[in-house]
Motif scaffolding. Structure first.
Motif, PDB file in Angstrom:
ATOM      1  N   TYR A   1       0.854  -1.131   0.000  1.00  0.00           N
ATOM      2  CA  TYR A   1       0.089   0.144   0.257  1.00  0.00           C
ATOM      3  C   TYR A   1       0.780   1.106   0.074  1.00  0.00           C
ATOM      4  CZ  TYR A   1       0.592  -1.634   4.701  1.00  0.00           C
ATOM      5  OH  TYR A   1       0.701  -2.313   6.053  1.00  0.00           O
TER       6      TYR A   1
ATOM      7  N   GLY B   1      12.871  -7.059  -0.446  1.00  0.00           N
ATOM      8  CA  GLY B   1      11.175  -7.053  -1.049  1.00  0.00           C
ATOM      9  C   GLY B   1      10.987  -5.329  -1.490  1.00  0.00           C
ATOM     10  N   ARG B   2       9.404  -5.232  -1.504  1.00  0.00           N
ATOM     11  CA  ARG B   2       9.151  -3.806  -1.890  1.00  0.00           C
ATOM     12  C   ARG B   2       9.662  -2.873  -0.980  1.00  0.00           C
ATOM     13  NH1 ARG B   2       4.892  -7.705  -1.676  1.00  0.00           N
ATOM     14  NH2 ARG B   2       3.906  -7.960  -3.761  1.00  0.00           N
ATOM     15  N   ILE B   3       9.542  -2.974   0.148  1.00  0.00           N
ATOM     16  CA  ILE B   3       9.982  -2.018   1.283  1.00  0.00           C
ATOM     17  C   ILE B   3      11.462  -1.874   1.463  1.00  0.00           C
ATOM     18  CG2 ILE B   3       9.933  -1.386   3.839  1.00  0.00           C
ATOM     19  CD1 ILE B   3       7.226  -2.694   3.896  1.00  0.00           C
TER      20      ILE B   3
ATOM     21  N   ASP C   1      19.118 -11.703   1.270  1.00  0.00           N
ATOM     22  CA  ASP C   1      17.917 -12.036   1.159  1.00  0.00           C
ATOM     23  C   ASP C   1      17.964 -13.418   0.409  1.00  0.00           C
ATOM     24  OD1 ASP C   1      15.023 -12.488  -0.437  1.00  0.00           O
ATOM     25  OD2 ASP C   1      14.687 -10.352   0.097  1.00  0.00           O
TER      26      ASP C   1
ATOM     27  N   TYR D   1      15.975 -14.958  -1.500  1.00  0.00           N
ATOM     28  CA  TYR D   1      15.564 -14.569  -2.825  1.00  0.00           C
ATOM     29  C   TYR D   1      15.920 -13.298  -3.573  1.00  0.00           C
ATOM     30  CZ  TYR D   1      12.395 -18.100  -0.900  1.00  0.00           C
ATOM     31  OH  TYR D   1      11.942 -19.271  -0.481  1.00  0.00           O
TER      32      TYR D   1
ATOM     33  N   THR E   1      12.287 -17.013  10.239  1.00  0.00           N
ATOM     34  CA  THR E   1      12.687 -15.747  10.590  1.00  0.00           C
ATOM     35  C   THR E   1      12.390 -15.448  12.030  1.00  0.00           C
ATOM     36  OG1 THR E   1      10.790 -14.657   9.735  1.00  0.00           O
ATOM     37  CG2 THR E   1      12.781 -14.553   8.253  1.00  0.00           C
TER      38      THR E   1
ATOM     39  N   THR F   1      11.068  -2.389  11.635  1.00  0.00           N
ATOM     40  CA  THR F   1       9.787  -1.969  11.193  1.00  0.00           C
ATOM     41  C   THR F   1       8.848  -3.084  10.645  1.00  0.00           C
ATOM     42  OG1 THR F   1      10.609  -1.190   9.083  1.00  0.00           O
ATOM     43  CG2 THR F   1      10.479   0.482  10.899  1.00  0.00           C
TER      44      THR F   1
ATOM     45  N   ASP G   1       9.350  -0.326  15.632  1.00  0.00           N
ATOM     46  CA  ASP G   1       7.965   0.154  15.470  1.00  0.00           C
ATOM     47  C   ASP G   1       7.241  -0.979  15.672  1.00  0.00           C
ATOM     48  OD1 ASP G   1       6.007   1.907  14.291  1.00  0.00           O
ATOM     49  OD2 ASP G   1       5.882   0.558  12.572  1.00  0.00           O
TER      50      ASP G   1
ATOM     51  N   PHE H   1       3.357   2.361   8.780  1.00  0.00           N
ATOM     52  CA  PHE H   1       2.506   2.448   7.614  1.00  0.00           C
ATOM     53  C   PHE H   1       1.613   3.612   7.443  1.00  0.00           C
ATOM     54  CE2 PHE H   1      -2.066   1.848   9.017  1.00  0.00           C
ATOM     55  CZ  PHE H   1      -1.605   1.549  10.451  1.00  0.00           C
TER      56      PHE H   1
HETATM   57  P1  NAI Z   1       7.991  -8.277   0.579  1.00  0.00           P
HETATM   58  O1  NAI Z   1       7.074  -9.654   0.485  1.00  0.00           O
HETATM   59  O2  NAI Z   1       7.999  -7.613  -0.737  1.00  0.00           O
HETATM   60  O3  NAI Z   1       9.368  -8.597   0.919  1.00  0.00           O
HETATM   61  C1  NAI Z   1       9.861  -9.274   1.721  1.00  0.00           C
HETATM   62  C2  NAI Z   1      11.386  -9.832   1.335  1.00  0.00           C
HETATM   63  O4  NAI Z   1      11.756 -10.584   2.489  1.00  0.00           O
HETATM   64  C3  NAI Z   1      11.243 -10.766   0.085  1.00  0.00           C
HETATM   65  O5  NAI Z   1      12.241 -10.276  -0.671  1.00  0.00           O
HETATM   66  C4  NAI Z   1      11.682 -12.025   0.687  1.00  0.00           C
HETATM   67  O6  NAI Z   1      12.376 -12.779  -0.271  1.00  0.00           O
HETATM   68  C5  NAI Z   1      12.695 -11.584   1.826  1.00  0.00           C
HETATM   69  N1  NAI Z   1      12.776 -12.625   2.880  1.00  0.00           N
HETATM   70  C6  NAI Z   1      11.834 -14.084   2.953  1.00  0.00           C
HETATM   71  N2  NAI Z   1      12.420 -14.846   3.893  1.00  0.00           N
HETATM   72  C7  NAI Z   1      13.742 -14.053   4.400  1.00  0.00           C
HETATM   73  C8  NAI Z   1      14.722 -14.220   5.392  1.00  0.00           C
HETATM   74  N3  NAI Z   1      14.589 -15.736   6.046  1.00  0.00           N
HETATM   75  N4  NAI Z   1      15.664 -13.451   5.310  1.00  0.00           N
HETATM   76  C9  NAI Z   1      15.703 -12.102   4.811  1.00  0.00           C
HETATM   77  N5  NAI Z   1      14.639 -11.996   3.783  1.00  0.00           N
HETATM   78  C10 NAI Z   1      13.752 -12.785   3.786  1.00  0.00           C
HETATM   79  O7  NAI Z   1       7.356  -7.335   1.686  1.00  0.00           O
HETATM   80  P2  NAI Z   1       7.429  -6.030   1.984  1.00  0.00           P
HETATM   81  O8  NAI Z   1       6.018  -5.331   1.522  1.00  0.00           O
HETATM   82  O9  NAI Z   1       8.455  -5.467   1.684  1.00  0.00           O
HETATM   83  O10 NAI Z   1       7.135  -5.895   3.496  1.00  0.00           O
HETATM   84  C11 NAI Z   1       7.988  -6.449   4.466  1.00  0.00           C
HETATM   85  C12 NAI Z   1       7.414  -6.626   5.985  1.00  0.00           C
HETATM   86  O11 NAI Z   1       7.251  -5.451   6.472  1.00  0.00           O
HETATM   87  C13 NAI Z   1       6.139  -7.487   5.884  1.00  0.00           C
HETATM   88  O12 NAI Z   1       6.265  -8.800   5.931  1.00  0.00           O
HETATM   89  C14 NAI Z   1       5.624  -6.666   7.218  1.00  0.00           C
HETATM   90  O13 NAI Z   1       5.964  -7.733   8.225  1.00  0.00           O
HETATM   91  C15 NAI Z   1       6.259  -5.584   7.285  1.00  0.00           C
HETATM   92  N6  NAI Z   1       5.447  -4.241   7.252  1.00  0.00           N
HETATM   93  C16 NAI Z   1       5.302  -3.518   8.441  1.00  0.00           C
HETATM   94  C17 NAI Z   1       4.561  -2.366   8.278  1.00  0.00           C
HETATM   95  C18 NAI Z   1       4.518  -1.200   9.641  1.00  0.00           C
HETATM   96  O14 NAI Z   1       3.682  -0.506   9.628  1.00  0.00           O
HETATM   97  N7  NAI Z   1       5.441  -1.463  10.490  1.00  0.00           N
HETATM   98  C19 NAI Z   1       3.797  -1.976   7.226  1.00  0.00           C
HETATM   99  C20 NAI Z   1       3.823  -3.075   6.147  1.00  0.00           C
HETATM  100  C21 NAI Z   1       4.611  -4.109   6.053  1.00  0.00           C
END
Ligand code: NAI
Length: 344
Positions: A99, A152-154, A173, A175, A207, A228, A254, A294
């Motif tokens: 988002y 990933g995205r963030i 990462d 992946y 993790t 975060t 956070d 977020f």
């Molecule tokens: P995403 O799915 O785009 O990226 C996550 C990345 O972590 C991927 O590239 C994946 O390959 C990698 N990953 C998976 N297993 C791993 C490991 N063992 N070691 C290292 N990397 C690994 O997710 P996105 O959108 O980047 O979000 C990341 C996290 O941020 C979410 O899972 C969520 O928990 C958190 N988040 C926190 C928010 C907040 O307000 N504090 C808001 C939105 C997300």
């Protein structure tokens, strides 16, 4: 189509009602969270909409299913609070995968800047006409090495921000992004080389407690840790030990392992029973925000729009782009592509 929202806050109501002008769904907003005790209030609704600290375990899923709920809409990205195995074949689950990666990445940088230059303390000091600089010394971020776990995205947006201020970025990462200019290293190397470590990976079985006594030992002395992502990535007791023995210079969180008891609510007139949280709050080099990374106007709008789009697609029997199921969570790379929107 009738939708019941759990754990709704005034800002959720505002953003969802605004977006609903395009759909005309019937909404019911509940203040309390979804759990075994509150699941029965889903009776008569087609869709249940939940947030990060709602409990979606087998027992809850069975109640929702018996009540005729067909779709569970997570108005968040993370899904560690869902028992997908129990839901498979019963209730479809959609989420909001992205988002505003910018909102979270920017908040992570805000935490680093605040923790490092102590602007939160300076603000309070100067308001009391205390213009002393004693104790406010920080370090120059330019040229320092930051280790990003999860690209990933963030994580990718966060890397761009770090590079923009002249930091050396290394990342881990399992992946890695293909054909990217990200400097990937092993987790061990990341621990050894980083001055700051920022977590951007999901909470999974692999993790959980990634940051623990052992990994902290491998880090540089005087590391700054930023989380975060999800509280469960860090063993909080081990973090506190690391802070106490000065291995960890500072930490900004956070998210917190046991956040569901406190975060998003006002306890300012009460005594905190959670001694671990209270200990963290007592430390001058710890900065805690209440899962607000977020929380931008743009992100709230995007959450409401993507959630209602997904529910609308479900109503119209269209593919569910953001469906996630038991198979997806096990074989993410392959499953999402093959069964997108037709998981069962
Ligand atoms: P995403 O799915 O785009 O990226 C996550 C990345 O972590 C991927 O590239 C994946 O390959 C990698 N990953 C998976 N297993 C791993 C490991 N063992 N070691 C290292 N990397 C690994 O997710 P996105 O959108 O980047 O979000 C990341 C996290 O941020 C979410 O899972 C969520 O928990 C958190 N988040 C926190 C928010 C907040 O307000 N504090 C808001 C939105 C997300």
């Amino acid at each position: 189509m009738k939708i019941v929202f759990y754990d709704s806050k005034p800002y959720d109501i505002k953003s969802f009602e605004k977006q609903n002008s395009q759909y005309d769904f019937k909404f019911k907003f509940l203040e309390y969270r979804l759990n075994e005790d509150t699941a029965s209030f889903s009776s008569g609704y087609d869709v249940v909409c939940v947030f990060v600290n709602d409990v979606i375990n087998k027992e809850v899923i069975d109640i929702l299913y018996e009540n005729g709920v067909k779709l569970l809409a997570l108005r968040c990205a993370g899904y560690n609070n869902v028992d997908f195995k129990a839901a498979f074949g019963k209730i479809h689950i959609i989420r909001v995968p992205a988002y505003s990666p910018y909102a979270v990445a920017e908040h992570a940088m805000a935490l680093i800047m605040t923790l490092n230059r102590k602007t939160h303390k300076a603000y309070i000091r100067t308001r009391e006409s205390n213009f002393s600089l004693n104790g406010l010394i920080g370090f120059t971020l330019h040229g320092k090495t930051i280790g990003v776990i999860g690209t990933g995205r963030i994580g990718k947006v966060f890397i761009d921000i770090c590079r923009g201020i002249g930091m050396k970025v290394i990342a881990y990462d399992p992946y890695p992004v293909k054909n990217s200019d990200i400097d990937y290293v092993s987790l061990e190397e990341l621990y050894h080389q980083s001055d700051i470590i920022s977590l951007h990976c999901p909470l999974t079985k692999e993790t959980r407690h990634l940051i623990n006594e052992e990994s902290i030992k491998k880090m540089k002395d005087g590391i700054m840790l930023i989380n975060t992502s999800r509280g469960g990535l860090v063993n909080t007791k081990d973090l506190i030990e690391g802070l106490k023995n000065r291995k960890i210079l500072s930490a900004a969180l956070d998210v917190y392992e046991e956040e569901s008891d406190y975060f998003f609510e006002d306890f300012s007139s009460e005594i905190i029973d959670d001694d671990i949280l209270a200990r963290l709050l007592s430390m001058p080099n710890v900065l805690i925000t209440s899962h607000q990374a977020f929380f931008t106007a743009e992100a709230l709008e995007a959450i409401a729009m993507t959630t209602l789009d997904g529910i609308s697609a479900f109503r119209n029997n269209l593919p569910l782009d953001n469906e996630i199921c038991y198979d997806c969570t096990h074989d993410k790379e392959n499953c999402m592509k093959q069964t997108k929107g037709k998981c069962f």
